[in-house]
Motif scaffolding. Sequence first.
Motif, short mmCIF file in Angstrom:
data_model
loop_
_atom_site.label_atom_id
_atom_site.label_comp_id
_atom_site.label_asym_id
_atom_site.label_seq_id
_atom_site.Cartn_x
_atom_site.Cartn_y
_atom_site.Cartn_z
N LYS A 44 0.69 -1.33 0.16
CA LYS A 44 -0.03 0.07 -0.02
C LYS A 44 0.91 1.33 0.11
CE LYS A 44 -4.14 -1.69 2.38
NZ LYS A 44 -5.16 -1.50 3.29
N THR A 45 2.01 1.33 0.90
CA THR A 45 2.80 2.39 0.80
C THR A 45 4.25 1.91 1.13
OG1 THR A 45 0.88 3.67 2.07
CG2 THR A 45 3.39 4.47 2.32
N ASP A 46 5.03 1.87 0.01
CA ASP A 46 6.43 1.43 0.26
C ASP A 46 7.11 2.63 0.85
OD1 ASP A 46 8.48 -0.20 -0.17
OD2 ASP A 46 8.67 0.02 -2.44
N HIS A 47 8.32 1.94 1.34
CA HIS A 47 9.47 2.68 2.10
C HIS A 47 8.96 3.45 3.32
CE1 HIS A 47 11.29 2.79 -2.27
NE2 HIS A 47 10.23 3.44 -2.44
N LEU A 48 8.91 2.66 4.14
CA LEU A 48 8.45 2.95 5.57
C LEU A 48 9.50 2.51 6.61
CD1 LEU A 48 4.65 1.62 5.59
CD2 LEU A 48 5.54 3.77 5.20
N THR A 49 9.38 3.28 7.67
CA THR A 49 10.37 2.90 8.88
C THR A 49 9.61 1.76 9.61
OG1 THR A 49 9.33 4.30 10.47
CG2 THR A 49 11.07 5.31 9.27
N ILE A 50 10.54 1.09 10.58
CA ILE A 50 10.33 0.13 11.49
C ILE A 50 9.05 0.50 12.28
CG2 ILE A 50 10.51 -1.45 13.33
CD1 ILE A 50 12.12 -2.39 10.95
N SER A 51 9.16 1.93 12.72
CA SER A 51 7.93 2.43 13.67
C SER A 51 6.74 2.58 12.83
CB SER A 51 8.25 3.70 14.25
OG SER A 51 9.53 3.69 15.11
N GLN A 52 6.77 3.04 11.42
CA GLN A 52 5.58 3.09 10.87
C GLN A 52 4.82 1.70 10.63
OE1 GLN A 52 7.50 5.34 7.54
NE2 GLN A 52 6.48 7.06 8.25
#
Length: 145
Positions: A44-52
Amino acid sequence: METRGGFYITQIKQLQDRIFERLLLENGIKVSGGQGRILFILWKTDHLTISQISLKTSLAKNTVSIVVNGMVNKGIVERTVNPANRRQTIISLTDYAKSLREQYEKVSEQMNALFYQGFSQKEQIQFEQYLARILDTLTQSLANR
């Protein structure tokens, strides 16, 4: 009045996880349930942090880190340093992960068909509204601590 909703939810989750992993294997997709949840979010949304990812999957950050480590080792995702904030690591899909999406969605459709077998469309909507209310309540309870 004795209530068993939480007990049923736990049992359903355990069975659903086993059946879903079996369906994935039968379709040649070598991804665990936890990895699938992370993939679903990244599709759905690429390039996220671990927290996200943790926030969007409701998995603990340490769990996400462990699962992501396995996914990196399998070539499903990759880690890069965020150029805007060098303290952050960005998790991104590999081409291999992107190629799995269509197959994975077909397995998800099979699981949904099984999950809602015998339910009318109205019952499905109503059931999901109840689940969303429970999720909201639990999320708020956790946020208020």
